[in-house]
Design an enzyme around this catalytic site. Sequence first.
Site, PDB file in Angstrom:
ATOM      1  N   CYS A  12       0.855  -1.201   0.000  1.00 29.33           N
ATOM      2  CA  CYS A  12       0.000   0.000   0.000  1.00 29.33           C
ATOM      3  C   CYS A  12       0.888   1.246   0.000  1.00 29.33           C
ATOM      4  O   CYS A  12       1.592   1.511   0.983  1.00 29.33           O
ATOM      5  CB  CYS A  12      -0.914  -0.020   1.223  1.00 29.33           C
ATOM      6  N   CYS A  15       0.011   3.722   2.774  1.00 31.79           N
ATOM      7  CA  CYS A  15       0.513   3.318   4.093  1.00 31.79           C
ATOM      8  C   CYS A  15       2.011   3.582   4.194  1.00 31.79           C
ATOM      9  O   CYS A  15       2.506   4.001   5.243  1.00 31.79           O
ATOM     10  CB  CYS A  15       0.235   1.837   4.334  1.00 31.79           C
ATOM     11  N   ASP A 418      30.724  16.801 -23.376  1.00 35.54           N
ATOM     12  CA  ASP A 418      32.167  16.989 -23.334  1.00 35.54           C
ATOM     13  C   ASP A 418      32.731  16.275 -24.559  1.00 35.54           C
ATOM     14  O   ASP A 418      32.135  15.322 -25.055  1.00 35.54           O
ATOM     15  CB  ASP A 418      32.732  16.376 -22.050  1.00 35.54           C
ATOM     16  N   ASP A 611      32.499  12.241 -18.949  1.00 32.49           N
ATOM     17  CA  ASP A 611      33.068  10.948 -18.593  1.00 32.49           C
ATOM     18  C   ASP A 611      33.006  10.669 -17.105  1.00 32.49           C
ATOM     19  O   ASP A 611      33.392   9.601 -16.656  1.00 32.49           O
ATOM     20  CB  ASP A 611      34.511  10.820 -19.109  1.00 32.49           C
ATOM     21  N   ASP A 615      34.934  15.679 -15.511  1.00 30.36           N
ATOM     22  CA  ASP A 615      33.780  16.567 -15.654  1.00 30.36           C
ATOM     23  C   ASP A 615      32.849  16.555 -14.450  1.00 30.36           C
ATOM     24  O   ASP A 615      31.715  17.033 -14.541  1.00 30.36           O
ATOM     25  CB  ASP A 615      32.983  16.173 -16.902  1.00 30.36           C
TER      26      ASP A 615
END
Length: 715
Positions: A12, A15, A418, A611, A615
């Site tokens: 649920c 819940c 990049d 990469d 970066d």
Amino acid sequence: MTKKYFLEGLSCASCASKIQVALKKIKGIRTELNFATGTLTISGADKEKEKRIFNIIKSIEPDIRIVTVSDDGATANETESGTQVLKKISYASGLFIIGLLIDYYFLPKAVPEGMGYANFWYVFIPYLLAYLISGQDVLFKAARNIRKGLFFDESILMSIATLGAFAIKEFPEAVGVMLFFKVGEYLEQRAVNRSRKSIQHLLKIRADYANRFKDGKTEQVPPETVQVGDIIVIKPGERIPLDGVVIQGVTTVDTSPITGESMPRTLREGDIALSGMINQNALIMVRVTKPFSESTVNKILNLVEKAAGRKAPTERFITRFSRVYTPIVVSFAIVIAVLPPLSYKIPILTPLFPHVETWSEWIYRALVFLVIACPCALVLSIPVGFFAGIGASAKRGVLFKGSNYLEAFRSVHTMVFDKTGTLTEGVFKVVEVKPYNGFTEDELLRIAAVAESHSNHPIASSIIKAYGKIPEDTVIKKYEEIPSHGVRVITEEGEFIVGNDRILHMNGYAIEHQNCITEGTVVHVAVNRKYAGYILLADTIRDDAITAIKSLKKEGIKEVVMLTGDDREAARLVSRQLNIDNYYAELLPHEKIEVVKRLEKKGKTIAFVGDGINDAPVLMASDIGIAMGGLGSDAAIEAADVVLMKDRLTSLVDAILISRKTKNIVQSNITIVFLVKLFFLSLGALGMATMWEAVFADVGVAILAVLNSTRILKL
């Protein structure tokens, strides 16, 4: 200390949300409830607080079993719980059928006769037993919630509706509604578990043991106990348990458990072996380089498990909306039950009613309205859709760190790349050596190789490879790496500087050199501030780069931008080959962030693809940071919002398609739930819907939403 538990029977979503809210009120600890995997992670709790946490969970969901996470225990408990529910449903169904036979065939007039006659009890008792067997847990939960002042819970609404039906002697409908409510709950839980298993399957990529080699003997031990520097043995067919370096043997490994792609990879001595890979055909020995807590497989597990905990805006809106929605419809139900009968008794209004209005009729309508109004389907339909999308993308090697990023990915306007290692292979090859001022080609290569001998940059490796010898790094007295410029070393021969054009013009330097207009990456070399020449390197464009960018534009990406610290000519060449809309060259790391920020100011969603190593700052600064080559890259998993484990640009297209498909499914779930609820609420208010339709509008529509969500797993 961090502990993890499996909450068996938690199907649920409403819940789960209540449990999360309650646990956040406990100070001094950190808890994370993951509805997608059904797990609870607790950090910093002593035994007393842990007991308090368990009591809170049990008070909200008494039927939940809290068990320590293990690979086999959770599944077994889940199956056992389902069997017990089926037994209850079977017994209740048998008694319900007996009651129907007696009521409609053997003693059809018993109920109208009333409680003073024995025939009434012959009919009533089978119905009552069937009701109690199927609905006792619902009734007990409703009673507990009323004591706590929680009046808008689904169990309370269902209890009021069915007990009200008993009160007005609608026994078949009261029992039928409770029975089919339990059947619906069971089917709903099965459907949720089906979606949940799509994610849990991904979490079974860790090895159960490691073969540690010590003192000439091999022993099986838990991966967590293996230390860095230990040697482990991986036999054919076994999973690699920890990250390390192959020190003996040659084999082929299956990388599909961590990349989603069954592309075989050959491992030799000196190669990196990553946890989660499956050894296919030969025994290898590996020296462990990382503890299990920092291994690739453990980071993937943490990433996938935590992903569903980060909610998308749609999820947060629906959760807030449901808190307002339920009290409103309950208020309407009260009005429906009370207003018409009272109005009928007012003489001036009586002629407006087509027939005699009774309390029992309008109470029944209100009870039907209450059942239809239960919010569980509304709250459940959204998270199930998102974590099914997260599971589908993970199977394809795309790991989203949260459903918020999964939802946002579909609306990316500008994709920023990049260059080196992302659009290109990052493998440079020396194509020209151009000496000046009396230096020879061999001297130029030797000087550059010595200067670059302490660097791990791809350009440095390519220059050393072109030199063809081991550089004499012992002659280096001082080494300095200058970010986005190059390197400066002091040797017995004097000062060597090697790098891009900037290094020749940095503070205190003004080295005269030849202007070279070339297509490629240029590395300039100077000795004692005298220009020695340049080395030209070429980088290979990725095989799938052209296809990926073309597909991205086809899928609606409006602008493709490239950022690089390389010179303008090299950037222009790559940009032209890939049909990139715009590029920025000769950028320092902080300048890349500035470019991304300028693009974001346009009000469009920006995704940056890098990469994940060099970066990392830009990945964190962008709206959505996407790390290429997450396989083995710590920085990728830490810095990015999305990790492409396949190290393939076309995975970006997969990510967009899954994001859009997920959003479409979530929106269709919302539409289905709202339309069905609205339709049946109208019928209920008009007296045209019975309890049977009400159960479908509650549990039935929840099951439809869950089954609709599982469609994405077939992509």
